[in-house]
Design a protein around this motif. Sequence first.
Motif, PDB file in Angstrom:
ATOM      1  N   UNK A   1      44.337  29.404  77.485  1.00  0.00           N
ATOM      2  CA  UNK A   1      43.245  30.320  77.168  1.00  0.00           C
ATOM      3  C   UNK A   1      43.673  31.763  77.437  1.00  0.00           C
ATOM      4  N   UNK A   2      44.380  31.976  78.548  1.00  0.00           N
ATOM      5  CA  UNK A   2      44.822  33.328  78.902  1.00  0.00           C
ATOM      6  C   UNK A   2      45.897  33.817  77.925  1.00  0.00           C
ATOM      7  N   UNK A   3      46.747  32.911  77.447  1.00  0.00           N
ATOM      8  CA  UNK A   3      47.739  33.292  76.442  1.00  0.00           C
ATOM      9  C   UNK A   3      47.061  33.794  75.171  1.00  0.00           C
ATOM     10  N   UNK A   4      46.052  33.057  74.712  1.00  0.00           N
ATOM     11  CA  UNK A   4      45.334  33.458  73.492  1.00  0.00           C
ATOM     12  C   UNK A   4      44.613  34.797  73.690  1.00  0.00           C
ATOM     13  N   UNK A   5      44.053  35.004  74.883  1.00  0.00           N
ATOM     14  CA  UNK A   5      43.333  36.250  75.139  1.00  0.00           C
ATOM     15  C   UNK A   5      44.302  37.430  75.186  1.00  0.00           C
ATOM     16  N   UNK A   6      45.495  37.231  75.737  1.00  0.00           N
ATOM     17  CA  UNK A   6      46.499  38.299  75.743  1.00  0.00           C
ATOM     18  C   UNK A   6      46.873  38.680  74.314  1.00  0.00           C
ATOM     19  N   UNK A   7      47.077  37.675  73.461  1.00  0.00           N
ATOM     20  CA  UNK A   7      47.434  37.953  72.062  1.00  0.00           C
ATOM     21  C   UNK A   7      46.313  38.722  71.365  1.00  0.00           C
ATOM     22  N   UNK A   8      45.065  38.344  71.631  1.00  0.00           N
ATOM     23  CA  UNK A   8      43.931  39.040  71.011  1.00  0.00           C
ATOM     24  C   UNK A   8      43.823  40.469  71.539  1.00  0.00           C
ATOM     25  N   UNK A   9      44.070  40.647  72.834  1.00  0.00           N
ATOM     26  CA  UNK A   9      44.010  41.991  73.414  1.00  0.00           C
ATOM     27  C   UNK A   9      45.049  42.908  72.780  1.00  0.00           C
ATOM     28  N   UNK A  10      46.239  42.371  72.533  1.00  0.00           N
ATOM     29  CA  UNK A  10      47.284  43.161  71.887  1.00  0.00           C
ATOM     30  C   UNK A  10      46.913  43.465  70.442  1.00  0.00           C
ATOM     31  N   UNK A  11      46.306  42.522  69.783  1.00  0.00           N
ATOM     32  CA  UNK A  11      45.908  42.690  68.377  1.00  0.00           C
ATOM     33  C   UNK A  11      44.886  43.817  68.209  1.00  0.00           C
ATOM     34  N   UNK A  12      43.956  43.951  69.162  1.00  0.00           N
ATOM     35  CA  UNK A  12      42.892  44.946  69.039  1.00  0.00           C
ATOM     36  C   UNK A  12      43.129  46.182  69.916  1.00  0.00           C
ATOM     37  N   UNK A  13      44.324  46.309  70.479  1.00  0.00           N
ATOM     38  CA  UNK A  13      44.684  47.519  71.212  1.00  0.00           C
ATOM     39  C   UNK A  13      43.987  47.690  72.540  1.00  0.00           C
ATOM     40  N   UNK A  14      43.613  46.594  73.197  1.00  0.00           N
ATOM     41  CA  UNK A  14      42.956  46.658  74.506  1.00  0.00           C
ATOM     42  C   UNK A  14      44.027  46.525  75.588  1.00  0.00           C
ATOM     43  N   UNK A  15      44.654  47.645  75.933  1.00  0.00           N
ATOM     44  CA  UNK A  15      45.815  47.624  76.823  1.00  0.00           C
ATOM     45  C   UNK A  15      45.475  47.125  78.219  1.00  0.00           C
ATOM     46  N   UNK A  16      44.310  47.526  78.749  1.00  0.00           N
ATOM     47  CA  UNK A  16      43.959  47.090  80.114  1.00  0.00           C
ATOM     48  C   UNK A  16      43.743  45.578  80.157  1.00  0.00           C
ATOM     49  N   UNK A  17      43.061  45.020  79.173  1.00  0.00           N
ATOM     50  CA  UNK A  17      42.864  43.574  79.122  1.00  0.00           C
ATOM     51  C   UNK A  17      44.208  42.865  78.992  1.00  0.00           C
ATOM     52  N   UNK A  18      45.093  43.419  78.203  1.00  0.00           N
ATOM     53  CA  UNK A  18      46.428  42.829  78.046  1.00  0.00           C
ATOM     54  C   UNK A  18      47.165  42.799  79.386  1.00  0.00           C
ATOM     55  N   UNK A  19      47.076  43.886  80.156  1.00  0.00           N
ATOM     56  CA  UNK A  19      47.738  43.936  81.458  1.00  0.00           C
ATOM     57  C   UNK A  19      47.140  42.924  82.437  1.00  0.00           C
ATOM     58  N   UNK A  20      45.817  42.772  82.421  1.00  0.00           N
ATOM     59  CA  UNK A  20      45.176  41.806  83.304  1.00  0.00           C
ATOM     60  C   UNK A  20      45.589  40.381  82.956  1.00  0.00           C
ATOM     61  N   UNK A  21      45.645  40.079  81.664  1.00  0.00           N
ATOM     62  CA  UNK A  21      46.090  38.757  81.234  1.00  0.00           C
ATOM     63  C   UNK A  21      47.543  38.511  81.636  1.00  0.00           C
ATOM     64  N   UNK A  22      48.367  39.529  81.485  1.00  0.00           N
ATOM     65  CA  UNK A  22      49.781  39.405  81.867  1.00  0.00           C
ATOM     66  C   UNK A  22      49.910  39.087  83.343  1.00  0.00           C
ATOM     67  N   UNK A  23      49.123  39.772  84.184  1.00  0.00           N
ATOM     68  CA  UNK A  23      49.181  39.536  85.631  1.00  0.00           C
ATOM     69  C   UNK A  23      48.750  38.112  85.967  1.00  0.00           C
ATOM     70  N   UNK A  24      47.690  37.614  85.308  1.00  0.00           N
ATOM     71  CA  UNK A  24      47.239  36.249  85.561  1.00  0.00           C
ATOM     72  C   UNK A  24      48.283  35.223  85.126  1.00  0.00           C
ATOM     73  N   UNK A  25      48.930  35.473  84.001  1.00  0.00           N
ATOM     74  CA  UNK A  25      49.959  34.549  83.529  1.00  0.00           C
ATOM     75  C   UNK A  25      51.180  34.569  84.446  1.00  0.00           C
TER      76      UNK A  25
END
Length: 411
Positions: A278-302
Amino acid sequence: MIVNCSDPPNSNYSVGSSSSKSIIETVNGSHHFTIRGYSLAKGMGPSKYISSDTFSIGGHEWAIYFYPDGKNPEDLSMYVSVFIALASDATDVRALFELTLLDQSGKGKHKVHSHFDRALESGPYTLKYKGSMWGYKRFFRRPALETSDFLKDDCLSMHCSVGVVRNRVEGPKLNSVPIPPSDMGQNLKYLLDAELGCDIVFQVGGESFRAHKLILAARSPVFRAQFFGLVGDPNNDKVELEDVEPSVFKALLEFVYSDNLPNFHETVLSTSTSFEIMMQHLLAAADRFGLDRLKQLCEAKLCEGVSADTVATTLSLAEQHHCQQLKTICLKFAATNLGVVMQSEGFRHLEQSCPSLLSELLETVASVDEKSNIGSRKKRSGSSIFGLDLAADGGVAESVNPNSRRLRRQV
């Protein structure tokens, strides 16, 4: 209670009547906290703790504190201690608490300490100020914990629930629009939940999600260009999205409106999808829509949840979405556990989708072997399991072991 100020008790005519209702209730929430590398935490010393991320419940910030060597020096590290701490500035916060240490054998024999299911003779617990805590100095005898089903693969998992007591006064309702509670004043999530003033509908995998163009545009450059850019259409009121799961897009919207990482654990419990996927998919979506902070949070959790089953797919994801920190950790983990990783389904996908990563993996294996040989020549003992400390700035985290030798862990 109805009070008539101008009429006698038996009068049938009332002028200036009013009514209100005081409701004392709890605002409930929960947080799941996992500690990987439990054995590496031992030896920190009494009164030293490991903290969870802060989480918001009832308008206040909270954190879980785990003391691997106990909170009391006089207990001689025979117990582990667990507390829930008030992490935001506040006074006299009244709340109910529950701490659960999860049984990882599948038998469901969790260790639970709870206010919720017992009589409250003296009322809820009161936290006087920031830093006040509720919990147990002698939560579990450490020798018993280390031979129990609560510890698996050097990992502990615990769950906490908090119910913040508040007094809500209800007066006459002027219309049917829900009034946001006071603790939601610092974010906009109630607008999303109430669908108040929405002007855009997203069709995602057969499900519909209503939202607000201005809020989306303020958080995402992709949405800003889509709705208000030179080639955007500000009059468009419906968007169909492909290649994203409804549960993932719902989580993305929740982050846009609340600026908090969604809690996926309830979703994971109700589906067969793992938290990491689920976190992998959310990171990909965050990158797709330019949500850098969400991408960083997902990266930290992964980074925290790298395992032999998921490391190959996570490594491929890190390469595709330019997550250098996650890529480095995956390479080190895969190099250290190469035999097991090569048997996973994800490794076969990695060979096909990112063959260039295989050469980097081999270089990492060589580097790990070289360091291991150097360590052997210096007669220094080592372990095949390595701990990962994520520094706040993504740099180098340092800790001191019981023998006063400073360890540097590159992340």
